[in-house]
Design a protein around this motif. Structure first.
Motif, PDB file in Angstrom:
ATOM      1  N   ALA A   1     -47.587 -21.501  23.101  1.00 38.37           N
ATOM      2  CA  ALA A   1     -47.718 -23.080  23.375  1.00 38.37           C
ATOM      3  C   ALA A   1     -46.468 -23.658  23.711  1.00 38.37           C
ATOM      4  CB  ALA A   1     -47.944 -23.545  21.687  1.00 38.37           C
ATOM      5  N   ILE A   2     -45.098 -23.221  23.186  1.00 42.15           N
ATOM      6  CA  ILE A   2     -43.967 -23.572  23.834  1.00 42.15           C
ATOM      7  C   ILE A   2     -43.690 -23.472  25.106  1.00 42.15           C
ATOM      8  CG2 ILE A   2     -41.213 -23.220  23.502  1.00 42.15           C
ATOM      9  CD1 ILE A   2     -41.878 -22.603  20.531  1.00 42.15           C
ATOM     10  N   LEU A   3     -44.058 -22.107  25.659  1.00 46.71           N
ATOM     11  CA  LEU A   3     -43.890 -21.978  27.162  1.00 46.71           C
ATOM     12  C   LEU A   3     -44.793 -22.612  27.871  1.00 46.71           C
ATOM     13  CD1 LEU A   3     -43.535 -18.108  27.190  1.00 46.71           C
ATOM     14  CD2 LEU A   3     -41.804 -19.778  27.024  1.00 46.71           C
ATOM     15  N   GLN A   4     -45.843 -23.081  27.518  1.00 46.88           N
ATOM     16  CA  GLN A   4     -46.934 -23.852  28.358  1.00 46.88           C
ATOM     17  C   GLN A   4     -46.487 -25.250  28.401  1.00 46.88           C
ATOM     18  OE1 GLN A   4     -50.704 -22.999  26.153  1.00 46.88           O
ATOM     19  NE2 GLN A   4     -51.307 -21.308  27.428  1.00 46.88           N
ATOM     20  N   ARG A   5     -46.242 -25.528  27.265  1.00 47.20           N
ATOM     21  CA  ARG A   5     -45.597 -27.122  27.233  1.00 47.20           C
ATOM     22  C   ARG A   5     -44.236 -27.171  28.217  1.00 47.20           C
ATOM     23  NH1 ARG A   5     -46.126 -27.023  21.431  1.00 47.20           N
ATOM     24  NH2 ARG A   5     -44.125 -26.904  21.302  1.00 47.20           N
ATOM     25  N   ASN A   6     -43.441 -26.298  28.436  1.00 50.15           N
ATOM     26  CA  ASN A   6     -42.183 -26.470  28.965  1.00 50.15           C
ATOM     27  C   ASN A   6     -42.077 -25.547  30.273  1.00 50.15           C
ATOM     28  OD1 ASN A   6     -40.210 -27.869  26.768  1.00 50.15           O
ATOM     29  ND2 ASN A   6     -41.451 -26.579  25.673  1.00 50.15           N
ATOM     30  N   GLU A   7     -43.271 -25.148  30.784  1.00 54.47           N
ATOM     31  CA  GLU A   7     -43.291 -24.255  31.784  1.00 54.47           C
ATOM     32  C   GLU A   7     -42.320 -24.339  33.023  1.00 54.47           C
ATOM     33  OE1 GLU A   7     -46.706 -22.601  35.247  1.00 54.47           O
ATOM     34  OE2 GLU A   7     -47.274 -23.482  33.434  1.00 54.47           O
ATOM     35  N   SER A   8     -42.242 -25.504  33.445  1.00 53.65           N
ATOM     36  CA  SER A   8     -41.251 -25.972  34.423  1.00 53.65           C
ATOM     37  C   SER A   8     -39.797 -25.735  34.152  1.00 53.65           C
ATOM     38  CB  SER A   8     -41.377 -27.420  35.085  1.00 53.65           C
ATOM     39  OG  SER A   8     -41.132 -28.385  34.186  1.00 53.65           O
TER      40      SER A   8
ATOM     41  N   THR B   1     -37.056 -15.502  12.299  1.00 49.27           N
ATOM     42  CA  THR B   1     -37.008 -16.821  12.760  1.00 49.27           C
ATOM     43  C   THR B   1     -38.422 -17.462  12.168  1.00 49.27           C
ATOM     44  OG1 THR B   1     -35.793 -16.338  14.805  1.00 49.27           O
ATOM     45  CG2 THR B   1     -36.946 -18.517  14.791  1.00 49.27           C
ATOM     46  N   GLN B   2     -38.109 -18.459  11.296  1.00 56.23           N
ATOM     47  CA  GLN B   2     -39.212 -19.132  10.762  1.00 56.23           C
ATOM     48  C   GLN B   2     -40.282 -19.682  11.676  1.00 56.23           C
ATOM     49  OE1 GLN B   2     -40.209 -18.743   7.503  1.00 56.23           O
ATOM     50  NE2 GLN B   2     -38.434 -17.303   7.169  1.00 56.23           N
ATOM     51  N   GLY B   3     -41.371 -19.631  11.495  1.00 53.12           N
ATOM     52  CA  GLY B   3     -42.297 -20.362  12.199  1.00 53.12           C
ATOM     53  C   GLY B   3     -42.736 -19.889  13.731  1.00 53.12           C
TER      54      GLY B   3
ATOM     55  N   GLU C   1     -44.191 -29.121  15.496  1.00 57.47           N
ATOM     56  CA  GLU C   1     -43.991 -28.436  16.863  1.00 57.47           C
ATOM     57  C   GLU C   1     -42.554 -28.651  17.476  1.00 57.47           C
ATOM     58  OE1 GLU C   1     -47.097 -30.457  19.098  1.00 57.47           O
ATOM     59  OE2 GLU C   1     -48.466 -28.769  19.020  1.00 57.47           O
ATOM     60  N   LYS C   2     -42.019 -29.793  17.252  1.00 57.59           N
ATOM     61  CA  LYS C   2     -40.704 -29.925  17.891  1.00 57.59           C
ATOM     62  C   LYS C   2     -39.586 -28.963  17.076  1.00 57.59           C
ATOM     63  CE  LYS C   2     -41.555 -34.690  19.569  1.00 57.59           C
ATOM     64  NZ  LYS C   2     -41.184 -36.223  19.224  1.00 57.59           N
ATOM     65  N   SER C   3     -39.784 -29.096  15.845  1.00 60.26           N
ATOM     66  CA  SER C   3     -39.180 -28.274  14.977  1.00 60.26           C
ATOM     67  C   SER C   3     -38.936 -26.821  15.485  1.00 60.26           C
ATOM     68  CB  SER C   3     -39.397 -28.472  13.412  1.00 60.26           C
ATOM     69  OG  SER C   3     -38.654 -27.722  12.610  1.00 60.26           O
ATOM     70  N   ILE C   4     -40.381 -26.447  15.542  1.00 61.41           N
ATOM     71  CA  ILE C   4     -40.435 -25.114  16.006  1.00 61.41           C
ATOM     72  C   ILE C   4     -39.820 -24.673  17.367  1.00 61.41           C
ATOM     73  CG2 ILE C   4     -42.023 -23.028  16.450  1.00 61.41           C
ATOM     74  CD1 ILE C   4     -44.097 -24.395  14.496  1.00 61.41           C
ATOM     75  N   GLU C   5     -39.893 -25.632  18.175  1.00 64.88           N
ATOM     76  CA  GLU C   5     -39.405 -25.291  19.528  1.00 64.88           C
ATOM     77  C   GLU C   5     -37.871 -25.382  19.261  1.00 64.88           C
ATOM     78  OE1 GLU C   5     -39.502 -27.946  23.488  1.00 64.88           O
ATOM     79  OE2 GLU C   5     -41.443 -27.429  22.396  1.00 64.88           O
ATOM     80  N   ARG C   6     -37.328 -26.258  18.406  1.00 66.19           N
ATOM     81  CA  ARG C   6     -35.609 -26.309  18.421  1.00 66.19           C
ATOM     82  C   ARG C   6     -35.188 -24.924  17.533  1.00 66.19           C
ATOM     83  NH1 ARG C   6     -36.666 -31.862  17.027  1.00 66.19           N
ATOM     84  NH2 ARG C   6     -36.810 -31.494  14.994  1.00 66.19           N
ATOM     85  N   ALA C   7     -36.095 -24.573  16.687  1.00 59.75           N
ATOM     86  CA  ALA C   7     -35.685 -23.213  16.102  1.00 59.75           C
ATOM     87  C   ALA C   7     -36.136 -21.970  17.077  1.00 59.75           C
ATOM     88  CB  ALA C   7     -36.795 -22.941  15.002  1.00 59.75           C
TER      89      ALA C   7
END
Length: 1090
Positions: free
Chosen positions: A280-287, A270-272, A131-137
């Motif tokens: 999922a990324i927006l929900q985890r980092n909403e603020s 962009t892979q992944g 998940e972290k890898s996808i978020e960084r990508a």
């Protein structure tokens, strides 16, 4: 403001569940905690200033920390900060109360803390390495995509190979922060960072609206902000890990936010990263998410509809903890779904920035020698100089100057675009080896341009900014010729989800120009409403740029357009002329639309300064209403031309003018406007932030006003008046014998005081026609009221008296009431916040019996309590024409409401009752609502219209039966209610008042019997799910109710708050209500709601 009572029922998940305990223990040591949580002194001062006590400040701090840090705001991080702030007792208390947090902590660096958080088990909120890898990508691909797509642009639409970087030409636009009620100074700001600076705004920002006129630089501004943010060059970028720029013109109906992001912000390779991953990324980092929404005015109508993703994002129903910045042309309807925390407008380039842009442009194209000559021209030509403060027009001027300096000679938008089109045609003819005709454009080009103009018009009317290439070709338009000419270019839409071949204009104003040319070719002999498929004046005003271009093309078209507006005008503004001559101005929405209509007429005059156009405009513009915040020289020239044409007559021309001094010298502007006597004018003048710092400045104002013998209203807001600067104005009242309204209001420097009132009272004899007197926030005391009251008593025509936010007290009130018998015409009496007590009410109440024509009474923010209300209740039956009664924040409890309900039944004309911010309980709320209920059919049978029985307050047995669910509101007898607004919000209490299910259902049952109700305020009142849902259902089914205000934080979790009528209460709401009515021109009252 974050209230501890609200937080008791807030989310019990994550770190927030520990906040209540922490703020109870930390209390006065919150500043130490703030330091160790990473807050600066300015932020600490801001939190302190906007909260009433240390516990509230601590809770506000914790919420700000959570919003700023998102998933990084963990209990471990909080406990470490507490420990570092020497608040170990709070740490120990947390471990004792919440065993799950009893984890040994040692001092660590930020990196060690982050590592510890990353190593927490999955159930604690950690994410997998994948998940972290996808978020960084995801984040990296956004940055690269913006650098590729946004960093360069092509200024020469005929030269696809010539490109400049955004940094080559971008110079700082000037923005100005504006305020909905305009009760504070408008601040100039440098960029978005300033809007998020707590020192500038006074509170955290969730939604910011930025408006600009056509060509004002909105899109370029957002592109630059996006690039700088992802590169973390700005504070905004440092606060947000994810920056998403969404062009709203690409959004279609039914598209989800995550689909828009994938469609517009992420390279397809962009892979992944797909739509579910983005969600999922927006929900985890909403603020930590920043949405940059560009061009609300270009969003398709179907994508603006209620329930669509963009309206839900703006209203906070999607990603409520994210930050949103949205741009739009003015009045595109953003506020329908959003309540912006901050509102700014791009005011374009200052002249210094114009010069900087010119130098940078010609440096970038390698022709520096041309810059000096253009600079000299701009310095000499005032009208032209004003035009180039708009970025798109400045760029076109530079383009034309580079090609042919002789073509830069016009001061109109139409002339500028006409010359650009001529330039494009000349270049095309030269490339194709053709001779350029001396009498116009080659026929094949002319025909193709008119066909393109028709398509441009059709797409504008459908609120689209691109043309479907397939559809254009189907209509046998010579697309290849148009592409060679350079007025449009072909591309595949940027959308990956719904790609199409399309024709795109270099700028929306080019589309409007070509549509205007086509419109001008057919408008003379056709009805403009039929031609444009318009049904209202609001739609006409929305297409004002198009109409301005059309009128600039042909004088006959300009006359036809103004005459064609007649039918829309008569429908929308049938009685507006009548209202303009009175003090009850038309409702705000109508007034704002009329102002935009008036600006459209002036814009037509800027394009066509001709006697024939002037005559038509004068005929169909019955009066003029303008608000001037910055000097538009072209508009100002048209206004002077218009005013100089006025001739004395039995029916003077009405002008309502407000001039704001935040950016301009107010007196200088008036001196340049009223250069000679204008006896044919009836002027209603408001000056805001004029700052009269010396008697000489006030004397200059008086000299100007001597040229307007028909001055009827003069309002000075935040003028920094002192007794010595007021004196020349008072002496000048002898030249204002027809004055009907005088308003003085100075929020920031109430220095007039008793000495100022002594000066003022001398001049009141000179204005025998005075009907409205407003002296707010001027430090009037009981001493000055004793001498001022006899002078007021001589104003027998006085209809409105406003003495708000002074220090009159009970003694001064006694002096004032002695002249009430003389106020035979009094309709509005506003005495808000003057230090009255129950003793003062014993003097005021009987005196009100002389004011039998009173329509509005405002005694808000005086601590009169139940005893004072009981005094008032005795006189209410005499005030039978009362329409508005405001008793906000007066210390009323159920006892006071019990005294009010019976006499209120006599106020059959009552439309607004405001008893909000008091301490009314469940019983008072229910009895007050039932008092106004429309009778049921059973009531009508038992009490026919001829029955004069007095409506009764529900007795204890009736209320008990209602509370037990056995009685109904049909037991009450009352005339059909005209009540439109009822405010019953509770005052802040540590434990909020609770409305039981049976009581809430009784209120819900009553709502259908309040047939005119539009607003119901129940904020700061807690309810259970069943009662709240019953109220919401009744509100949704009500034919007129549009606002049911509630406080979300003290309601049970999980309730559906998406109903159309629901309005969440926000901080600072009460201040907006308190000051809403000072925003006046021809004095009026606006019905202000939460």
């Amino acid at each position: 403001m974050i209230k501890m009572a609200e937080e008791q029922v807030s989310s019990q998940t994550g770190v927030r569940k520990y906040f209540f305990f922490a703020k109870e223990k930390v209390s006065s040591d919150w500043k130490d905690l703030a330091f160790h949580l990473g807050f600066g002194q300015a932020e600490v001062d801001n939190i302190a200033g906007r909260n009433r006590d240390d516990k509230s400040r601590c809770m506000d701090l914790l919420e700000e920390w959570l919003k700023r840090n998102g998933e990084r705001a963990t209990i471990e991080a909080l406990m470490e900060a507490l420990s570092e702030a020497n608040l170990q007792s709070t740490v120990d208390g947390l471990k004792s109360k919440y065993p799950e947090v009893d984890i040994p902590l040692t001092p660590s660096s930020q990196q060690e803390r982050k590592k510890a958080v990353d190593q927490m088990p999955a159930q604690k909120g950690a994410h997998s390495e994948e998940e972290k890898s996808i978020e960084r990508a995801f984040q990296g691909s956004i940055r690269k995509y913006y650098e590729l797509k946004l960093a360069k642009f092509k200024p020469l639409i005929w030269n696809d190979n010539f490109a400049l970087t955004l940094s080559d030409l971008f110079t700082e636009l000037e923005l100005k922060q504006t305020h909905e009620k305009r009760s504070a100074s408008a601040a100039k700001i440098k960029g978005l960072d300033d809007l998020f600076n707590a020192n500038t705004t006074g509170k955290s920002q969730r939604c910011i609206l930025i408006e600009a006129e056509p060509g004002g630089g909105k899109t370029t501004f957002m592109s630059k902000e996006a690039i700088d943010a992802v590169s973390q060059k700005t504070e905004l970028g440092k606060r947000h890990d994810i920056v998403l720029l969404i062009r709203l013109r690409e959004v279609i109906e039914g598209e989800a936010i995550e689909e828009m992001v994938w469609d517009q912000c992420v390279p397809e390779t962009t892979q992944g990263v797909d739509v579910p991953a983005i969600k999922a990324i927006l929900q985890r980092n909403e603020s930590r998410v920043l949405f940059l929404l560009d061009g609300y005015d270009e969003l398709r109508p179907e994508a603006r509809a209620e329930g669509q993703a963009i309206p839900k994002l703006l209203s906070g129903k999607l990603y409520p903890n994210s930050t949103v910045v949205i741009t739009s042309r003015p009045s595109a309807g953003v506020q329908q779904y959003a309540q912006p925390d901050c509102h700014a407008r791009i005011i374009g380039f200052s002249f210094e920035l114009v010069m900087k842009y010119v130098r940078q442009y010609f440096t970038a194209v390698g022709k520096q020698e041309l810059a000096q000559a253009l600079t000299e021209l701009l310095e000499e030509n005032n009208l032209f100089r004003n035009l180039v403060t708009t970025p798109i027009f400045l760029m076109l001027v530079c383009l034309l100057w580079e090609e042919d300096q002789a073509m830069v000679s016009t001061g109109t938008m139409t002339g500028l675009y006409d010359n650009l089109l001529t330039c494009l045609v000349k270049k095309h003819c030269k490339r194709e080896g053709m001779d350029m005709p001396t009498d116009g454009i080659p026929k094949d080009l002319a025909d193709a341009l008119l066909q393109l103009g028709k398509h441009a018009l059709d797409s504008l009317l459908m609120e689209e900014t691109q043309l479907d290439l397939t559809e254009v070709e189907r209509q046998n338009v010579n697309v290849n010729l148009l592409l060679k000419l350079g007025v449009v270019f072909a591309e595949v839409s940027a959308s990956k989800l719904h790609p199409r071949k399309q024709l795109t204009f270099a700028h929306k104003t080019m589309q409007e120009f070509l549509a205007g040319r086509y419109f001008a070719s057919v408008a003379v002999n056709e009805d403009i409403g039929d031609l444009l498929k318009l049904t209202s004046i609001d739609e006409v005003v929305e297409h004002s740029t198009l109409l301005q271009f059309a009128c600039g093309c042909d004088s006959r078209v300009a006359q036809a357009v103004v005459c064609g507006l007649r039918k829309f005008f008569n429908t929308r503004f049938a009685n507006i002329h009548e209202h303009a001559t009175k003090f009850d101005q038309p409702e705000k929405e109508v007034a704002n639309t009329f102002e935009r209509f008036a600006l459209l007429c002036l814009s037509i005059l800027t394009e066509r300064t001709e006697p024939e156009i002037l005559q038509v405009v004068r005929k169909w513009l019955p009066f003029l209403k303008l608000r001037i915040y910055a000097v538009d020289r072209r508009q100002h020239a048209a206004l002077k031309y218009f005013l100089q044409s006025l001739q004395p007559s039995d029916k003077p021309y009405i002008m309502i003018l407000e001039v704001s001094g935040s950016d301009i010298d107010v007196v200088e502007y008036l001196e340049q406007t009223f250069t000679s006597p204008t006896p044919g004018l009836q002027l209603h003048l408001t000056l805001r932030e004029a700052y009269f710092n010396s008697p000489n400045e006030t004397s200059r104002l008086v000299s100007v006003l001597e040229n307007v013998p028909g001055l009827r209203a003069l309002t000075l807001l935040e003028a920094n008046l002192k007794p010595e600067t007021l004196q020349p104005l008072v002496r000048g009242l002898k030249h204002m014998a027809l004055l009907e309204q005088l308003s003085l209001h100075d929020i920031w420097s109430p220095e007039l005081g008793d000495a100022g009132m002594e000066v003022l009272q001398v001049g009141l004899d000179c204005v025998p026609h005075l009907a409205v007197l407003q002296v707010d926030e001027c430090n009037v005391t009981q001493v000055s009221m004793a001498s001022l009251a006899p002078c007021l008593g001589k104003l027998s025509r006085l209809k409105e008296l406003h003495l708000n936010d002074n220090e009159i007290g009970d003694s001064g009130l006694g002096s004032l009431t002695t002249v009430f018998p003389n106020f035979i015409a009094m309709r509005i009496l506003s005495l808000r916040r003057n230090g009255f007590s129950p003793a003062g009410m014993r003097t005021l109440a009987p005196a009100l019996g002389h004011l039998t024509r009173l329509h509005k009474l405002d005694l808000s923010c005086n601590n009169i309590g139940d005893a004072g209300v009981e005094c008032l209740a005795g006189i209410i039956p005499c005030l039978t024409v009362m329409k508005i009664l405001r008793l906000r924040k007066t210390g009323i409890s159920d006892k006071g409401i019990s005294a009010l309900v019976k006499p209120l039944a006599h106020l059959v004309e009552l439309q607004i009752l405001d008893v909000g911010h008091n301490i009314i309980g469940e019983r008072g709320i229910v009895s007050l609502v039932l008092t106004f209920c429309q009778p049921s059919s059973l009531d009508m049978e038992q009490n026919p219209p001829g029955d004069n029985a007095t409506p009764q307050e529900p007795d204890s047995e009736e209320l008990e039966a209602t509370e037990a669910g056995q009685g109904t509101v049909s037991q009450l007898r009352t005339p059909v209610s005209k009540l439109t607004e009822l405010y019953m919000s509770h005052d802040y209490q540590p434990t909020p008042v609770h409305l039981s299910d049976t009581a809430a259902m009784a209120v819900a049952e009553a709502l259908p019997r309040l047939p005119a109700l539009q607003c119901l305020d129940l904020s700061e009142i807690s309810m259970d799910a069943a009662g709240f849902n019953a109220l919401v259902q009744a509100a949704e089914e009500h034919p007129t109710l549009r606002e049911l205000t509630y406080t979300e934080e003290i309601l049970p979790e999980g309730l559906d708050t998406s109903a159309r009528s629901l309005k969440r209460s926000f901080e600072f709401k009460s201040y907006r209500l308190d000051w809403g009515e000072i925003d006046t021109m021809v004095h009026s009252f606006y019905i202000t709601t939460t």
